[in-house]
Each structure stands twice: as C-alpha cells, then as structure tokens.
Scaffold this active site. Structure first.
Site, PDB file in Angstrom:
ATOM      1  CB  VAL A  40      12.571  -7.105 -15.546  1.00 12.38           C
ATOM      2  CG1 VAL A  40      12.701  -5.236 -15.379  1.00 12.38           C
ATOM      3  CG2 VAL A  40      11.518  -7.672 -14.304  1.00 12.38           C
ATOM      4  CE1 TYR A  41       8.952 -11.798 -13.890  1.00 16.94           C
ATOM      5  CE2 TYR A  41       7.416 -12.706 -15.579  1.00 16.94           C
ATOM      6  CZ  TYR A  41       7.897 -12.223 -14.247  1.00 16.94           C
ATOM      7  OH  TYR A  41       6.982 -12.344 -13.120  1.00 16.94           O
ATOM      8  CB  THR A  42      14.851 -13.864 -19.841  1.00 24.20           C
ATOM      9  OG1 THR A  42      13.472 -13.503 -20.379  1.00 24.20           O
ATOM     10  CG2 THR A  42      14.701 -14.973 -18.956  1.00 24.20           C
TER      11      THR A  42
END
Length: 340
Positions: free
Chosen positions: A67-69
């Site tokens: 889910v990072y960026t």
C-alpha cells in the site's frame, strides 16, 4: 541511469554490519532501507541514488509494502531490480493486510485477500519470491488460524522465504507465534516491525518481552521519532520537511511534545559532545537496544541516507546511553513488573 552493481567495494570499517533475523538463518544488514515514499515524494532518480548508496555501503535489507504510495513503491523498486542492482543483492521485504481497494480481496487478513495481495506484490516487484513477507496488522475479523494458513501456503509455494508481522501488540504476537511453533510443519514468525525510538518506547512493556520469548527479531520503524529526533523541528518547521506537508504533518505532530523537546535536547547535547549528529545518536541508540535487528530508515535523498549510514561508525558510550535511557524512560508497573 546507474550501471548495474555487480560487485561491492572492499570491506571498510564503516560498512553496514549484519545480524540474524530472529531465531532464523536469515542474515540482514542492521539498517534497513525504507521505501514508504518511493513513487510519491521520492522520485525515481532519488530512489535510484538511495538504492545504489545503500548497496555500496553494504546494506542488504530493503523494506516496502503493497500500500505504500498505492503500490507505486513496489513498482518503482521492482523496476530497479535487475536494472540497477541484481535481485540476489538484497533481502526483499514487503507487507500485506492493509486495504488496497474496495474489492472482496482488496485488503484484510483472510486467506483469499492475503494470497491475492501476495500475487499483486510479486507482479509489481517483478520477482518470483520475496524474502520476508509481513502481516501489516492484526485483523480481528478473521480467525488467526486462517491468516496463518495463508502464510504457510505462501511459503510452501516458494513465493515467500520467511514470514513476519508488523504492529502486533504483545498478546497478538505471542498468540500467533505460539500457534505456529506448536504445530509441526508450520512456518515460525521471525520478525515484528513496530514503531520504536527514544520518543516511543511502548513496546518495552510487552512486545519486546514477547519477541524475546519467541525468538522474534524487532524491526523498528520511525527510529528517528518521525524525524523529530534529528532536531530539525527545534526552532520551527522547515519548509522541505514532512512536518510542513499536509499529508505528513499530523504524523509528525504526535511527537512534538514537551517530553519530546527534553529528549531532543538530550540527544543534541550528546551529539555535540561526541562530535556527531543528533540523527546518528538517536539511530545508534535504537539499533543497539535488546532484541532489535534492524531499524528501518527512510530518507528524502541519498545525502540524507548517507547521514543515517554514518551511524554505523558510532557506538554510544555507556554513560551517554544511560543518560538517554533515563530522560526517555517510560513507566513500567503491574503487570510488566511483578508485585513486590
């Protein structure tokens, strides 16, 4: 674009050292490169420079999440594997559980959601396996036995080598670890990635003892107190800092307290006395806490990352470590400490 790094420079005293990850055979650099802002605030050029700088310093452990960026972190890191560094030069870690989309398998720790998340991570990273797959959070809506069955399937398929968790409290960590070790053939947990710094020592109450009991290594995130321990916020909010960002300001603000100001002052005083930076002092402190394997450090650019890497040269004198322990100490009472 950088040439692919096929060989590392000769060993030097300031190269990143390595440790075993929990009670496992996996060795990782005792500093991990975090990629939370890659593909967002961190551009491809900046990410490339960071990765090259990290590998050349002897770092091996690179951490990301699905889910990072919104997945861009994994995509960017995946584009650099094979182009800038060889896949086998890094210990690749990612995570699943957090909500990615509104679909039936778009988040959570159900068997279907986890295995779907893993396939997505492998696709974005352009690899056939990850070295460490971490459950990003406990999901109270799913039986832990179902969650762990997905972990076992991921390892038996060859798509995951080792498994860990993130943000698990003490009872959650002990429950999951006990279930895995009590059943022959199930994959033991090797790590718990949690917030830990001079400003946030809450894991010392129950998480750290639980990790020690089960042979689980600690991977501190935000080891610099969300940037506050560097001293950059002592006289205001720099325009280029996360504290000035609408997105990250609330995240940083949690650690801008009177207690934090006292701790930052102590760190700065120690740094002046040692002829180093506040960042190096704060990072060296958490790096060498009991149970810690590798703090996860994110950087704005390669220059900032080099400052973090300089902490490898620093061993805090016992008197300074004791002073920092004292000024940042937290209250431990019943039941963490037994009755007299």
């Amino acid at each position: 674009m950088f040439n692919r790094l096929r060989a590392r420079p000769a060993n030097t005293l300031d190269r990143v050292q390595h440790r075993q990850l929990g009670r496992s055979g996996l060795r990782v650099s005792r500093l991990a490169l975090g990629t939370m802002t890659w593909g967002g605030d961190t551009s491809e050029e900046q990410a490339t420079e960071q990765l090259v700088t990290f590998i050349e310093a002897g770092g091996t452990f690179v951490d990301t999440a699905d889910v990072y960026t919104e997945g861009e972190s994994e995509r960017l890191l995946g584009s650099l594997l094979g182009e800038v560094v060889d896949r086998d030069q890094i210990v690749l870690a990612t995570k699943a559980v957090a909500r990615r989309d509104d679909g039936p398998f778009g988040g959570g720790a159900s068997r279907g959601a986890l295995l779907s998340a893993l396939e997505g991570s492998l696709r974005r990273l352009r690899v056939d396996h990850v070295d460490l797959w971490q459950l990003h959070a406990w999901d109270c809506s799913v039986p832990i036995e179902e969650t762990l069955s997905a972990v076992d399937s991921a390892v038996s398929s060859g798509k995951v080598r080792y498994v860990g968790v993130s943000n698990y409290c003490g009872w959650q960590l002990s429950t999951a670890a006990t279930l895995q070790r009590a059943r022959p053939g199930h994959e033991p947990l090797v790590s718990n990635q949690v917030e830990y710094s001079l400003l946030e020592r809450g894991i010392e109450r129950e998480v750290r003892p639980a990790a020690a009991q089960h042979g689980i290594g600690l991977l501190p995130w935000a080891p610099l107190g969300r940037g506050v321990l560097t001293g950059k916020y002592r006289n205001g909010t720099p325009a280029d800092s996360r504290g000035a960002s609408a997105h990250f300001a609330p995240y940083v603000e949690q650690h801008r307290t009177e207690r934090a100001a006292r701790i930052v002052q102590a760190v700065s005083t120690a740094a002046e006395g040692l002829g180093t930076t506040a960042l190096a002092v704060a990072l060296a402190w958490v790096r060498d806490r009991p149970g810690v394997v590798a703090p996860v450090v994110g950087a704005r650019d390669a220059v900032q990352l080099k400052v973090s890497l300089s902490a490898e040269q620093l061993e805090l004198p016992p008197a300074i470590r004791a002073a920092l322990d004292d000024v940042s100490g937290i209250e431990l009472g019943y039941p963490e400490r037994p009755l007299a």
